[in-house]
Scaffold this active site. Structure first.
Site, short mmCIF file in Angstrom:
data_model
loop_
_atom_site.label_atom_id
_atom_site.label_comp_id
_atom_site.label_asym_id
_atom_site.label_seq_id
_atom_site.Cartn_x
_atom_site.Cartn_y
_atom_site.Cartn_z
N HIS A 20 0.83 -1.20 0.00
CA HIS A 20 0.00 0.00 0.00
C HIS A 20 0.86 1.26 0.00
O HIS A 20 0.52 2.25 -0.64
CB HIS A 20 -0.91 0.01 1.23
CG HIS A 20 -2.04 -0.97 1.17
ND1 HIS A 20 -3.35 -0.59 1.04
CD2 HIS A 20 -2.05 -2.32 1.20
CE1 HIS A 20 -4.13 -1.66 1.01
NE2 HIS A 20 -3.35 -2.73 1.10
N ASP A 119 -5.55 6.14 1.10
CA ASP A 119 -5.60 4.72 0.78
C ASP A 119 -7.04 4.23 0.64
O ASP A 119 -7.95 4.70 1.33
CB ASP A 119 -4.89 3.93 1.88
CG ASP A 119 -4.73 2.46 1.54
OD1 ASP A 119 -3.76 2.13 0.83
OD2 ASP A 119 -5.58 1.65 1.96
#
Length: 474
Positions: A20, A119
């Site tokens: 991520h 995110d």
């Protein structure tokens, strides 16, 4: 950027795990390259050393353009109630419950913040907060557009089955409007069809909120996922979905180079590769947070020995790099370990994967179906054997197969659940390494990837248009 031009100030909020973090920082680096200013909000403490080291290197590389601010997380009252023992999923939930602390950070930023990019795992808790601040909100998506089309369409399926779990309303296949190849149930992330898992809760909460975003930045490009990108941006998948910007392939940046303590390892690796002929070595790495199961390791070693090719094998025995180290010989035994060393090199450290993939000796890449790794292999023109371990990796592996850049032995199942015998592994590697059509297609896609990211390519056009749009809001 001249003094008279408005400053494009963007804030990024990272999540957990290198899979991520890497795309987040790479997207930020693209905007920095175009003269933007970035505030990087980083949840602390991080789960792994690799994450904290990468954040430090990123900030040090852009001292005049990046401001880093810690988001000090509120520990979970009772982690046992979160229904997971995965340290990264625990971190996702901790961040989600701490995002209200972002408000005073964002409110105090100067110059004016023109966009907040965060995110994909943080949509539901952040959208109402950002709406009150009247700041455009975007997510970065770490998987292929094919996976994003499924994620978006999940809200449609859920709306038709109110109150039901995905395990009950997802049938044998999922047909997504605009996507010619349906997604079989066997390729759905296992945790999504595990009732009351944290993954299921996040996906079910977040999918309906996608239409409230201003845009989605995704690590892909048109030549490899034309159909999925068209379906998403033409409103076929979900009506009212924001624009999906294909800013890939997101490639490793200068700041990602391993630190001084690891350079000795990379020097040894590159020296070893230098001793091998072009395209003669198999590179094996199942991801930075994918542990190789003890039940699988011996068969993995047998397959590598039997395949007949030299190999570079990056082995990960622990989920988190802060945990105690274990010696591979304890798992394989000394006799098999000696056989492995005769044909290959074994590495346990975090490596510079792009540098390895770019070496002339690498002829194929056995990976876990992780999208970042797939994009890196495509960039270097290396054929792929995609061995999905978990999560969205079967969906990503299907893209590998459909695009012609690699093979996906679908019958192997989930690597995190099933043991694949050594002879099957050897057969799969031989197919990847000897298939000339894969090699030709990999070279063609390499050229397309570099055109997409080059001067005047699709990535540059998208970024410049978006920056000009933000400037008009100053």
């Amino acid at each position: 950027m001249s003094d008279s031009e408005p400053i494009v100030h963007l804030a990024f909020l990272t999540s957990a795990g290198m899979g991520h973090l890497n795309p987040c920082l790479r997207i930020a680096a693209l905007f920095l390259k175009h003269g933007c200013r970035v505030t990087l909000i980083t949840p602390k403490p991080t789960v792994s050393h690799a994450e904290s080291n990468l954040i430090s290197r990123f900030c040090s590389s852009f001292p005049n353009q990046v401001t880093q601010i810690d988001l000090n997380l509120i520990p979970l009252d009772d982690p046992n109630n979160v229904n997971t023992n995965d340290p990264f999923w625990l971190q996702y939930e901790t961040i989600r419950r701490s995002v209200h602390l972002v408000v005073p950070i964002l409110s105090s930023l100067t110059p004016t913040l023109l966009a907040f990019i965060f995110d994909v795992s943080l949509i539901s808790p952040l959208v109402p907060i950002i709406e009150k601040l009247s700041c455009p909100s975007y997510i970065y998506f770490i998987a292929p557009a094919r996976m994003f089309s499924f994620f978006a369409h999940l809200s449609v399926l859920a709306a038709s089955n109110p109150g039901a779990n995905p395990s009950s309303f997802i049938g044998d296949v999922v047909n997504i409007p605009g996507i010619s190849s349906p997604i079989p149930r066997s390729s759905i992330p296992p945790l999504l069809i595990q009732p009351n898992s944290l993954f299921e809760n996040i996906f079910m909460e977040d999918s309906p909120k996608l239409t409230k975003l201003n845009g989605v930045f995704i690590n892909t490009f048109e030549q490899i996922e034309a159909e999925a990108l068209a379906a998403l941006n033409e409103g076929k998948v979900v009506k009212g979905l924001p624009p999906v910007y294909d800013v890939g392939p997101l490639m490793a940046c200068e700041f990602e180079k391993v630190d001084q303590g690891k350079e000795g390892c990379m020097r040894s690796i590159m020296k070893w590769l230098d001793e091998h002929h072009k395209g003669s070595v198999v590179y094996v790495c199942l991801g930075n947070r994918t542990t190789t199961r003890r039940e699988q390791i011996k068969d993995m070693a047998l397959g590598l020995i039997e395949c007949g090719y030299s190999f570079l094998w990056v082995v990960k025995l622990k989920v988190v790099d802060r945990e105690e180290e274990e010696d591979l010989e304890d798992v394989l035994g000394s006799e098999m370990m000696n056989k492995v060393r005769e044909k290959g090199m074994i590495v346990k450290e975090f490596v510079n994967q792009m540098e390895i993939l770019g070496h002339h000796a690498i002829g194929g890449f056995v990976n876990h179906g992780g999208w970042n790794s797939i994009m890196e292999a495509v960039w270097q023109g290396v054929p792929i054997l995609s061995w999905a371990q978990n999560g969205d990796q079967k969906i990503a592996s299907k893209v590998v197969n459909m695009s012609g850049v690699g093979v996906w032995p679908e019958e192997w199942g989930w690597g995190a659940e099933e043991v694949v015998k050594g002879e099957k592994i050897a057969k799969g590697i031989k197919e990847m390494m000897s298939n000339e059509s894969l090699r030709v297609k990999a070279r063609e896609m390499k050229e397309a990837a570099r055109n997409a990211l080059g001067v005047g390519g699709s990535c540059e056009v998208i970024l410049q248009r978006q920056i000009e749009k933000w400037k008009k809001n100053v």
